[in-house]
Design an enzyme around this catalytic site. Sequence first.
Site, PDB file in Angstrom:
ATOM      1  CB  ILE A  14      96.263  45.702 103.231  1.00  0.00           C
ATOM      2  CG1 ILE A  14      95.613  45.341 101.893  1.00  0.00           C
ATOM      3  CG2 ILE A  14      95.608  44.961 104.375  1.00  0.00           C
ATOM      4  CD1 ILE A  14      94.170  45.734 101.759  1.00  0.00           C
ATOM      5  NE  ARG A  37      99.605  38.001  90.050  1.00  0.00           N
ATOM      6  CZ  ARG A  37      98.756  37.066  89.638  1.00  0.00           C
ATOM      7  NH1 ARG A  37      97.819  36.612  90.445  1.00  0.00           N
ATOM      8  NH2 ARG A  37      98.854  36.587  88.427  1.00  0.00           N
ATOM      9  CD  GLU A  38      96.822  38.143  99.396  1.00  0.00           C
ATOM     10  OE1 GLU A  38      97.699  37.369  99.835  1.00  0.00           O
ATOM     11  OE2 GLU A  38      95.616  37.990  99.628  1.00  0.00           O
ATOM     12  NE  ARG A  64     115.780  36.961 112.599  1.00  0.00           N
ATOM     13  CZ  ARG A  64     115.949  38.213 112.292  1.00  0.00           C
ATOM     14  NH1 ARG A  64     115.056  39.126 112.665  1.00  0.00           N
ATOM     15  NH2 ARG A  64     117.018  38.606 111.631  1.00  0.00           N
ATOM     16  CB  ALA A  76     121.019  40.491 107.773  1.00  0.00           C
ATOM     17  N   PRO A 114     110.357  36.750  95.196  1.00  0.00           N
ATOM     18  CG  PRO A 114     111.298  36.109  93.164  1.00  0.00           C
ATOM     19  CD  PRO A 114     111.463  35.977  94.658  1.00  0.00           C
ATOM     20  N   GLY A 115     107.781  36.108  94.389  1.00  0.00           N
ATOM     21  CA  GLY A 115     106.386  35.747  94.174  1.00  0.00           C
ATOM     22  C   GLY A 115     105.421  36.633  94.945  1.00  0.00           C
ATOM     23  CD  GLU A 119     114.148  41.261 102.209  1.00  0.00           C
ATOM     24  OE1 GLU A 119     114.975  41.546 103.086  1.00  0.00           O
ATOM     25  OE2 GLU A 119     113.419  40.258 102.277  1.00  0.00           O
ATOM     26  CD  GLU A 140     114.139  51.657 121.585  1.00  0.00           C
ATOM     27  OE1 GLU A 140     112.897  51.739 121.482  1.00  0.00           O
ATOM     28  OE2 GLU A 140     114.844  52.518 122.143  1.00  0.00           O
TER      29      GLU A 140
END
Length: 182
Positions: A14, A37-38, A64, A76, A114-115, A119, A140
């Site tokens: 998608i 499943r997405e 964020r 991170a 995990p649903g 990652e 940047e």
Amino acid sequence: MDSLEEKTVKRETIFDGKIIKLVVDDVELPNGKLSKREIVKHPGAVAVIAITAENKMLMVEQYRKPLEKTIVEIPAGKIEPNEDPMLTAGRELEEETGFKTDELTHLVSFYTSPGFADELLHIYVAKDLKKQANPLQADEDEFVNIVEVDIDEALQLIEEKVICDAKTVYAVQYWQLLNALR
């Protein structure tokens, strides 16, 4: 034990972006029925629990966009293609805090959600930190403030929901446990 595997019948991409890819899979369930499943495909990431000689944790304050607010997190970043996660951890530590270390230890790796996402996050512990005169530059489009906190300040930031992401809450809990064992 019966298999719980869901067999992919069809996959449609998608969105294929800079960081993530979104796919929709048609799957055959263990009972033979079909479902969708997405799935968010992610290259993986690292996070660093950086503890100073004064027993303070280096964190970054960053806006964020998905949350529409500024939060405090451990350093991170995402793993580049074919990059060793330990190298990523050292790079992200230096880019985001200006510190390097020769003492980087893998602590744990876990799937963040995990649903719906694949990652895998690798968490490292960094000690014997050395401030760099000319550190690697941050991306940047990344703007952060460096924050040093003691354990009580970190716990207060959790209570105030300024620290509110799973990796950083985990890091503070780990640090709290380490301090209790001393």
